[in-house]
Design a protein around this motif. Sequence first.
Motif, PDB file in Angstrom:
ATOM      1  N   THR A  68     -31.226   1.276  37.360  1.00  0.00           N
ATOM      2  CA  THR A  68     -29.916   0.733  37.026  1.00  0.00           C
ATOM      3  C   THR A  68     -29.507  -0.373  37.994  1.00  0.00           C
ATOM      4  N   ILE A  69     -29.875  -0.229  39.271  1.00  0.00           N
ATOM      5  CA  ILE A  69     -29.580  -1.272  40.249  1.00  0.00           C
ATOM      6  C   ILE A  69     -30.889  -1.889  40.731  1.00  0.00           C
ATOM      7  N   GLN A  70     -30.788  -3.057  41.369  1.00  0.00           N
ATOM      8  CA  GLN A  70     -31.986  -3.683  41.930  1.00  0.00           C
ATOM      9  C   GLN A  70     -32.497  -2.903  43.130  1.00  0.00           C
ATOM     10  N   ALA A  75     -28.209  -0.829  52.844  1.00  0.00           N
ATOM     11  CA  ALA A  75     -26.950  -1.478  53.210  1.00  0.00           C
ATOM     12  C   ALA A  75     -26.191  -2.016  52.007  1.00  0.00           C
ATOM     13  N   THR A  76     -26.895  -2.343  50.925  1.00  0.00           N
ATOM     14  CA  THR A  76     -26.229  -2.954  49.764  1.00  0.00           C
ATOM     15  C   THR A  76     -26.202  -2.057  48.530  1.00  0.00           C
ATOM     16  N   ALA A  77     -26.811  -0.879  48.613  1.00  0.00           N
ATOM     17  CA  ALA A  77     -26.916  -0.010  47.432  1.00  0.00           C
ATOM     18  C   ALA A  77     -25.546   0.377  46.883  1.00  0.00           C
ATOM     19  N   GLU A  78     -24.638   0.774  47.756  1.00  0.00           N
ATOM     20  CA  GLU A  78     -23.329   1.203  47.277  1.00  0.00           C
ATOM     21  C   GLU A  78     -22.581   0.051  46.614  1.00  0.00           C
ATOM     22  N   GLN A  79     -22.697  -1.117  47.168  1.00  0.00           N
ATOM     23  CA  GLN A  79     -22.041  -2.292  46.580  1.00  0.00           C
ATOM     24  C   GLN A  79     -22.575  -2.568  45.176  1.00  0.00           C
ATOM     25  N   ARG A 109     -30.672   7.958  52.039  1.00  0.00           N
ATOM     26  CA  ARG A 109     -29.352   7.365  51.858  1.00  0.00           C
ATOM     27  C   ARG A 109     -29.136   6.902  50.417  1.00  0.00           C
ATOM     28  N   SER A 110     -30.134   6.235  49.834  1.00  0.00           N
ATOM     29  CA  SER A 110     -29.994   5.769  48.452  1.00  0.00           C
ATOM     30  C   SER A 110     -29.890   6.943  47.483  1.00  0.00           C
ATOM     31  N   ARG A 111     -30.518   8.057  47.828  1.00  0.00           N
ATOM     32  CA  ARG A 111     -30.410   9.259  46.987  1.00  0.00           C
ATOM     33  C   ARG A 111     -28.980   9.789  46.989  1.00  0.00           C
ATOM     34  N   TYR A 117     -22.564   8.208  42.642  1.00  0.00           N
ATOM     35  CA  TYR A 117     -22.070   7.288  41.626  1.00  0.00           C
ATOM     36  C   TYR A 117     -22.443   7.708  40.205  1.00  0.00           C
ATOM     37  N   THR A 118     -23.581   8.359  40.042  1.00  0.00           N
ATOM     38  CA  THR A 118     -23.951   8.813  38.700  1.00  0.00           C
ATOM     39  C   THR A 118     -23.317  10.152  38.355  1.00  0.00           C
ATOM     40  N   ARG A 119     -22.887  10.872  39.383  1.00  0.00           N
ATOM     41  CA  ARG A 119     -22.341  12.215  39.215  1.00  0.00           C
ATOM     42  C   ARG A 119     -23.365  13.153  38.596  1.00  0.00           C
ATOM     43  N   ARG A 120     -24.615  12.872  38.870  1.00  0.00           N
ATOM     44  CA  ARG A 120     -25.717  13.710  38.397  1.00  0.00           C
ATOM     45  C   ARG A 120     -26.679  13.958  39.564  1.00  0.00           C
TER      46      ARG A 120
END
Length: 281
Positions: A68-70, A75-79, A109-111, A117-120
């Motif tokens: 879903t994201i690049q 550092a930029t995943a949440e953004q 961290r990305s996990r 954000y996905t709530r899954r």
Amino acid sequence: MSLRRVILVLLCFAAIVGAILGAAREPGVFRFAIIGDRTGEAQPGVYEAVWREVDAWKPDMVINVGDTIQGGHDATAEQEWRALQPLFAKYRRYPLYFTPGNHDIWSPRSRQIYERYTRRPAHYGFDAGGVHFTVLDNSETEGLSGDEMSFLARDLEQHKSTPVKLVFFHRPFWLISAMMGSDFPLHRLVKQYGVQYVVSGHAHRYARFVHEGVVYLMVGSSGGHLRGTGFDQGWFFHHVRATVSGGSVKMTVQEVAAPYGKGRSFTGEDWGSGPVMRSSK
């Protein structure tokens, strides 16, 4: 009342009736959309166009196949996830289920960010419309780890009486084995429990193979760049529309309309299977 006013009233009434009939569903029919990879290298406008076409179809729910994201940078995943929230909010009337891809999860961290954000969770099972879905996590591995296979076995055992079962995970490690009709542990397990579809993404290319009654489906790009050319070879932007009725699933592939595609559609059976694929006529 003047004749003109009568005509206007009748036209309005006809429009309302048409809208009601158009939204009506055949009893016992459940519909869901499958969205392919948005990334890597998201192509401007495509993902948004896919969502508009999904919305026009009015499914009961939506599920994706990951990426879903690049991603790639803590550092930029949440953004990146935050930037997508207005789009998802626009279509919040559709329950949205996520599958983790390698662009979504690559670190602890990305996990954490993905699950917030996905709530899954990264792997889970759920029921919807008389169908059981199992979502697995191979975001950081090519295949399925022992833990993922164990989770799948437990989940399928707990839902063995559910007539329609589908399994989702991002990387299609099954591709060569399914194409060649080979036996492998995943296939033995899903065949044992009567899973009808195993669905993946990752390659940005549409492909479909049937092995001993199990359909292995690779959903192509819903926004990520196309790594090859040729509609007949599966290189086109699309999403998949699934209709469940009477214990069976019918899949229709919907190519995105102009300017990103030609708006063609076909069923999985029309497409065919095997290393040489064909388009519907």
